[in-house]
Design a protein around this motif. Structure first.
Motif, PDB file in Angstrom:
ATOM      1  N   THR A  35      -1.845  23.818 134.702  1.00  0.00           N
ATOM      2  CA  THR A  35      -1.407  24.472 135.942  1.00  0.00           C
ATOM      3  C   THR A  35      -1.521  23.498 137.106  1.00  0.00           C
ATOM      4  O   THR A  35      -0.588  23.336 137.894  1.00  0.00           O
ATOM      5  CB  THR A  35      -2.247  25.734 136.218  1.00  0.00           C
ATOM      6  OG1 THR A  35      -2.084  26.646 135.131  1.00  0.00           O
ATOM      7  CG2 THR A  35      -1.838  26.395 137.522  1.00  0.00           C
ATOM      8  N   TRP A  36      -2.668  22.819 137.196  1.00  0.00           N
ATOM      9  CA  TRP A  36      -2.879  21.875 138.296  1.00  0.00           C
ATOM     10  C   TRP A  36      -1.925  20.692 138.207  1.00  0.00           C
ATOM     11  O   TRP A  36      -1.455  20.178 139.228  1.00  0.00           O
ATOM     12  CB  TRP A  36      -4.340  21.418 138.339  1.00  0.00           C
ATOM     13  CG  TRP A  36      -5.225  22.478 138.886  1.00  0.00           C
ATOM     14  CD1 TRP A  36      -6.097  23.267 138.191  1.00  0.00           C
ATOM     15  CD2 TRP A  36      -5.313  22.900 140.246  1.00  0.00           C
ATOM     16  NE1 TRP A  36      -6.711  24.147 139.040  1.00  0.00           N
ATOM     17  CE2 TRP A  36      -6.260  23.939 140.302  1.00  0.00           C
ATOM     18  CE3 TRP A  36      -4.695  22.498 141.420  1.00  0.00           C
ATOM     19  CZ2 TRP A  36      -6.592  24.588 141.496  1.00  0.00           C
ATOM     20  CZ3 TRP A  36      -5.025  23.135 142.614  1.00  0.00           C
ATOM     21  CH2 TRP A  36      -5.965  24.168 142.642  1.00  0.00           C
ATOM     22  N   ASP A  89       9.368  27.279 135.822  1.00  0.00           N
ATOM     23  CA  ASP A  89       8.726  27.059 134.530  1.00  0.00           C
ATOM     24  C   ASP A  89       7.965  25.746 134.421  1.00  0.00           C
ATOM     25  O   ASP A  89       7.357  25.472 133.390  1.00  0.00           O
ATOM     26  CB  ASP A  89       9.770  27.133 133.407  1.00  0.00           C
ATOM     27  CG  ASP A  89      10.338  28.522 133.249  1.00  0.00           C
ATOM     28  OD1 ASP A  89       9.685  29.488 133.683  1.00  0.00           O
ATOM     29  OD2 ASP A  89      11.444  28.650 132.681  1.00  0.00           O
ATOM     30  N   ALA A  90       7.990  24.927 135.459  1.00  0.00           N
ATOM     31  CA  ALA A  90       7.284  23.642 135.423  1.00  0.00           C
ATOM     32  C   ALA A  90       5.785  23.817 135.553  1.00  0.00           C
ATOM     33  O   ALA A  90       5.025  22.868 135.383  1.00  0.00           O
ATOM     34  CB  ALA A  90       7.806  22.720 136.534  1.00  0.00           C
ATOM     35  N   SER A 119       4.256  30.138 147.008  1.00  0.00           N
ATOM     36  CA  SER A 119       5.530  29.500 147.326  1.00  0.00           C
ATOM     37  C   SER A 119       5.765  28.281 146.432  1.00  0.00           C
ATOM     38  O   SER A 119       6.867  28.082 145.911  1.00  0.00           O
ATOM     39  CB  SER A 119       5.559  29.088 148.798  1.00  0.00           C
ATOM     40  OG  SER A 119       6.703  28.346 149.091  1.00  0.00           O
ATOM     41  N   ILE A 120       4.739  27.469 146.241  1.00  0.00           N
ATOM     42  CA  ILE A 120       4.848  26.275 145.390  1.00  0.00           C
ATOM     43  C   ILE A 120       5.129  26.695 143.943  1.00  0.00           C
ATOM     44  O   ILE A 120       5.986  26.121 143.275  1.00  0.00           O
ATOM     45  CB  ILE A 120       3.572  25.409 145.472  1.00  0.00           C
ATOM     46  CG1 ILE A 120       3.384  24.854 146.887  1.00  0.00           C
ATOM     47  CG2 ILE A 120       3.584  24.292 144.441  1.00  0.00           C
ATOM     48  CD1 ILE A 120       4.445  23.895 147.355  1.00  0.00           C
ATOM     49  N   VAL A 121       4.424  27.712 143.469  1.00  0.00           N
ATOM     50  CA  VAL A 121       4.638  28.206 142.095  1.00  0.00           C
ATOM     51  C   VAL A 121       6.066  28.731 141.942  1.00  0.00           C
ATOM     52  O   VAL A 121       6.737  28.428 140.957  1.00  0.00           O
ATOM     53  CB  VAL A 121       3.599  29.298 141.739  1.00  0.00           C
ATOM     54  CG1 VAL A 121       3.953  30.008 140.453  1.00  0.00           C
ATOM     55  CG2 VAL A 121       2.203  28.681 141.641  1.00  0.00           C
TER      56      VAL A 121
END
Length: 111
Positions: free
Chosen positions: A43-44, A108-109, A101-103
């Protein structure tokens, strides 16, 4: 518990500095779970890559970012780029609206 992000100096055999994301604070971890994300290293890694793409494109090619199940690593020949990435990552733990917002932008990345 707070999110632990540290920058390690190179040892005798390694010539690169290393940023390590080890733990995620409880509120951010719960937020990851609500979003259906793994919340560990992968995730990070996705977040770091997306942050570089959107907020720090000048860091592209300066960092080598990798992950394992629970930890993310970013390597660079000097600590400056890692310090900048560290601040960007920590900002996500204090503002979950920016994190969301970033997610959303990454799709899917991010696992």
């Amino acid at each position: 518990m707070e999110t632990e992000i540290r920058i390690d100096e190179p040892d005798a055999s390694e010539k690169r500095w290393c940023l390590v994301v080890v733990d995620t604070d409880d509120a951010t971890h719960e937020f990851f779970e609500k979003l259906g994300l793994q919340g560990g290293g992968y995730t990070w890694e996705g977040l770091a890559n997306q942050l570089i793409e959107l907020k720090a494109p000048h860091l592209k090619g300066k960092l080598d970012i990798n992950a394992e199940a629970e930890e993310m690593y970013a390597y660079a020949p000097s600590p400056g780029a890692l310090d900048e990435l560290s601040k960007l990552l920590l900002s996500l733990t204090t503002d979950h609206q920016i994190l969301k917002s970033i997610v959303d932008q990454a799709g899917d990345a991010i696992e």
